[in-house]
Design a protein around this motif. Structure first.
Motif, short mmCIF file in Angstrom:
data_model
loop_
_atom_site.label_atom_id
_atom_site.label_comp_id
_atom_site.label_asym_id
_atom_site.label_seq_id
_atom_site.Cartn_x
_atom_site.Cartn_y
_atom_site.Cartn_z
N LYS A 464 44.32 70.70 28.21
CA LYS A 464 43.06 70.57 28.95
C LYS A 464 42.42 69.22 28.64
CE LYS A 464 41.11 74.37 27.44
NZ LYS A 464 40.14 75.49 27.33
N ILE A 465 41.73 68.69 29.63
CA ILE A 465 41.03 67.40 29.44
C ILE A 465 39.91 67.59 28.42
CG2 ILE A 465 39.67 65.61 30.59
CD1 ILE A 465 41.09 66.41 33.21
N LYS A 470 35.74 62.96 29.20
CA LYS A 470 36.28 63.16 30.55
C LYS A 470 35.72 62.13 31.51
CE LYS A 470 36.61 66.87 34.02
NZ LYS A 470 36.25 68.28 34.28
N GLU A 471 36.58 61.56 32.35
CA GLU A 471 36.13 60.57 33.33
C GLU A 471 36.97 60.69 34.60
OE1 GLU A 471 36.86 56.61 31.97
OE2 GLU A 471 39.03 56.78 32.22
N GLN A 472 36.38 60.29 35.71
CA GLN A 472 37.12 60.26 36.97
C GLN A 472 37.91 58.97 37.05
OE1 GLN A 472 34.72 61.22 40.38
NE2 GLN A 472 36.26 60.54 41.84
N PHE A 493 40.38 62.98 40.89
CA PHE A 493 41.25 63.18 39.73
C PHE A 493 40.46 62.82 38.46
CE2 PHE A 493 44.12 62.80 43.21
CZ PHE A 493 45.26 63.52 42.88
N TYR A 494 40.74 63.58 37.38
CA TYR A 494 40.05 63.33 36.11
C TYR A 494 41.07 63.18 35.00
CZ TYR A 494 35.86 64.89 38.58
OH TYR A 494 34.82 65.01 39.48
N ARG A 495 40.62 62.51 33.94
CA ARG A 495 41.43 62.37 32.72
C ARG A 495 40.49 62.18 31.54
NH1 ARG A 495 43.80 56.23 33.72
NH2 ARG A 495 41.78 55.15 33.58
N VAL A 556 44.25 71.06 38.44
CA VAL A 556 43.93 69.64 38.54
C VAL A 556 42.72 69.46 39.44
CG1 VAL A 556 44.75 67.39 39.35
CG2 VAL A 556 46.30 68.91 38.10
N LYS A 557 42.68 70.15 40.57
CA LYS A 557 41.54 70.09 41.50
C LYS A 557 40.25 70.52 40.81
CE LYS A 557 42.10 71.90 45.58
NZ LYS A 557 42.57 72.85 46.64
N GLY A 559 39.51 70.05 37.80
CA GLY A 559 39.16 69.13 36.72
C GLY A 559 39.47 69.68 35.34
N THR A 562 45.18 67.31 33.87
CA THR A 562 45.53 66.10 34.60
C THR A 562 46.81 66.31 35.39
OG1 THR A 562 46.89 65.21 32.79
CG2 THR A 562 44.53 64.71 32.75
#
Length: 574
Positions: A464-465, A470-472, A493-495, A556-557, A559, A562
């Motif tokens: 999990k992120i 966390k950032e877009q 998308f986030y990571r 992923v959608k 958030g 990734t």
């Protein structure tokens, strides 16, 4: 006799209290009394009422408390003073199911299951030399609390708050010679004990699943596996290797003199009063023995289905699958994908006083109250197959098999499913429909697989992120285009950027992605005809099965993870 023991008098019969509370009817009381008379006077009315399903043990205990004019308590470790537990001998408490709770001004408050047993109360008074005040509690609650405060004899308590300062003690034994003549003595020295405690303590608190202690030619490193990835934790002095291994062997009750053969064992520890099991594997290598310790934290394994990452539709499907009275339900995936956690969550949901749930495991990873759990011992001849044969004579409703490994176990499991049992187990396959082919490869006839299989759940764990960093971001054009084809529309998308809390990985914790294969009549006919895996999988998808990769895309959608993680475990883009 103590004042409490002599003045303890019953005020109302147990049956009258239960009737007054509206828990049982007069007919049920008469039925229980009749059965009690048939069984003999050594059987208590409360036990008979519970056996007949008219009451729960909590209801009986509460009514007994009222009948004898004593308090009722839902005993738990939070309600007891740990320093008072040792006021009575361990064997006495376990034999009579009693629990000292408080000691105030010469009066000892003790939880008992039989408040009418004046002889037991007098014996507690004699041993403790205190006035005795009793409260009524269930045997289940008393035993569970005793297990917390009185662990088994080989349990090691790691209570101190240990931090990195403990590593300063390593300098004290940096100059130990390579040839240690008395390993047991050195292994018991404070620096070695502190280091091993430090490794266990920090592994539990950093949510590590494994500890790797790896010797090299001139260095020794310790790595933790966190969220499925290994990272280096510390490099102790190389000279400490033999002493560290010996300390772990002593804790696991292994042979410290044996360095040429692999050894396996287990250690039970308490970390800040929380039970943790450690599975120890020692393997001789080129530069000495390598140790891998699997950390099994019961608090993380005892979870519910909602917290496992199932989508709403998959959760409803899985619950419906578990409601079947008979058949086989399989959970598949590679080692370390959380299969047992899913099974335990399912068993916890099915667990009730009305069903007999039995498990056969190697080893028992998590003890669940209310389940009958059995551990196989291959060297003693108590294999999965032998255990299952005996288990079928134990009148089970639900059977959990740790893993279907061979032809014999697979066939017995299928026969159990066909004779009215719900069987849950695990297999190692790449996807859910692949479990069908695997069972056939193990020698189960296709028509028997078709007749017994209810569903297969395939799963993987993805990281999990980290919520703290966390950032877009914008992925490559190829990935965005391909994912759009799968999802049908674009989404952000986030990571994780990487921070101190996630050790600069960008990830914290894991969640499962799933696919659930529930064959309909047409697919069951296809299984009986022994069709190919490709044909069966295509039909399952047409019938509504959400593949692993699409379940991953949904996360992923949302958030949660990734796209890189989904690509790593599920091959989204083909």
């Amino acid at each position: 006799m103590s004042a409490t023991a002599t003045t303890l008098q019953t005020k109302l019969p147990l049956g009258q209290v239960l009737f007054n509370r509206g828990i049982v009817t007069q007919e049920q009381i008469d039925q229980a009394l009749e059965k009690q008379q048939r069984l003999g006077h050594n059987r208590l009315l409360g036990e008979v009422l519970i056996e007949l399903g008219f009451c729960t043990d909590n209801q009986i205990c509460s009514a007994l408390a009222e009948a004898y004019g004593v308090p009722y308590a839902a005993v738990s470790p939070k309600l007891c003073d740990p320093a008072v537990v040792e006021i009575l001998p361990r064997q006495f408490m376990e034999e009579h199911t009693v629990l000292p709770m408080f000691h105030v001004r010469g009066t000892l408050t003790v939880a008992v299951t039989e408040p009418a047993n004046v002889f037991l109360i007098e014996e507690i008074h004699r041993i403790s030399n205190c006035r005795v005040q009793v409260v009524c509690a269930t045997a289940r609650d008393i035993r569970a609390t005793l297990q917390t405060y009185l662990p088994a004899a080989n349990v090691f308590v790691i209570d101190d708050i240990i931090d990195d300062a403990a590593l300063e003690d390593l300098a004290m034994i940096e100059n130990l010679p390579e040839d240690i003549t008395d390993l047991e003595e050195v292994a018991g020295q404070s620096p070695v004990v502190k280091l091993v405690n430090y490794l266990i303590y920090t592994a539990v608190h950093e949510n590590a699943s494994d500890i790797h202690i790896e010797p090299d030619d001139k260095k020794l490193r310790v790595r933790y596996r966190v969220d499925g990835r290994l990272y280096e934790k510390v490099r102790p002095p190389h000279q400490m290797h033999a002493a560290i291994v010996s300390r772990i062997k002593i804790m696991a009750e292994l042979d410290i003199a044996q360095r040429r053969l692999p050894q396996d064992g287990s250690i039970h520890v308490l970390v800040q009063s929380k039970p943790v099991d450690l599975r120890v594997s020692v393997m001789p290598g080129t530069h000495g023995e390598k140790v891998v310790i699997r950390v099994i934290d019961f608090r993380k394994m005892l979870t519910n289905l909602e917290s496992l990452g199932f989508s709403y539709q998959n959760l409803m499907t899985f619950r419906k699958v578990l409601s079947h009275p008979n058949g086989i339900v399989l959970v598949t995936g590679p080692t370390g994908s959380g299969k047992n956690t899913t099974l335990y969550a399912g068993l916890s949901e099915l667990n009730s006083e009305q069903v007999n749930i039995c498990t056969v495991e190697d080893p028992v990873e998590c003890s669940i109250q209310g389940l009958n759990q059995f551990e196989v011992h291959d060297l003693a001849g108590f294999t999965f197959a032998n255990a299952l044969r005996s288990l079928l004579r134990q009148d089970p409703n639900i059977i959990m098999i740790g893993e279907i490994r061979d032809h014999e176990t697979a066939n017995i499991a299928v026969q159990a499913a066909l004779t009215g049992h719900l069987v849950l187990s695990t297999l190692h396959t790449n996807d859910a429909p692949g479990a069908v082919i695997r069972l056939i490869d193990l020698g189960v006839a296709p028509y028997l697989v078709s007749a017994s299989l209810i569903a297969v759940v395939a799963q993987r764990l993805v990281r999990k992120i980290c919520p703290n960093c966390k950032e877009q971001y914008e992925p490559s054009h190829a990935i965005r285009r391909a994912v759009k084809e799968w999802a049908g529309h674009e989404f952000p998308f986030y990571r994780g950027l990487g921070c101190k809390k996630c050790r600069n990985t960008g990830y914290m914790g894991r969640i499962a992605i799933h696919e659930i294969f529930v064959p309909d009549e047409q697919m069951l006919d296809m299984i009986a005809q022994n069709v190919t895996l490709k044909t069966l999988r295509a039909e399952a998808v047409r019938n509504g099965m959400v593949p692993l990769n699409l379940d991953g895309i949904e996360k992923v959608k949302a958030g949660i993870t990734t796209i890189d993680e989904i690509l790593r475990v599920a091959n989204v883009i083909e």
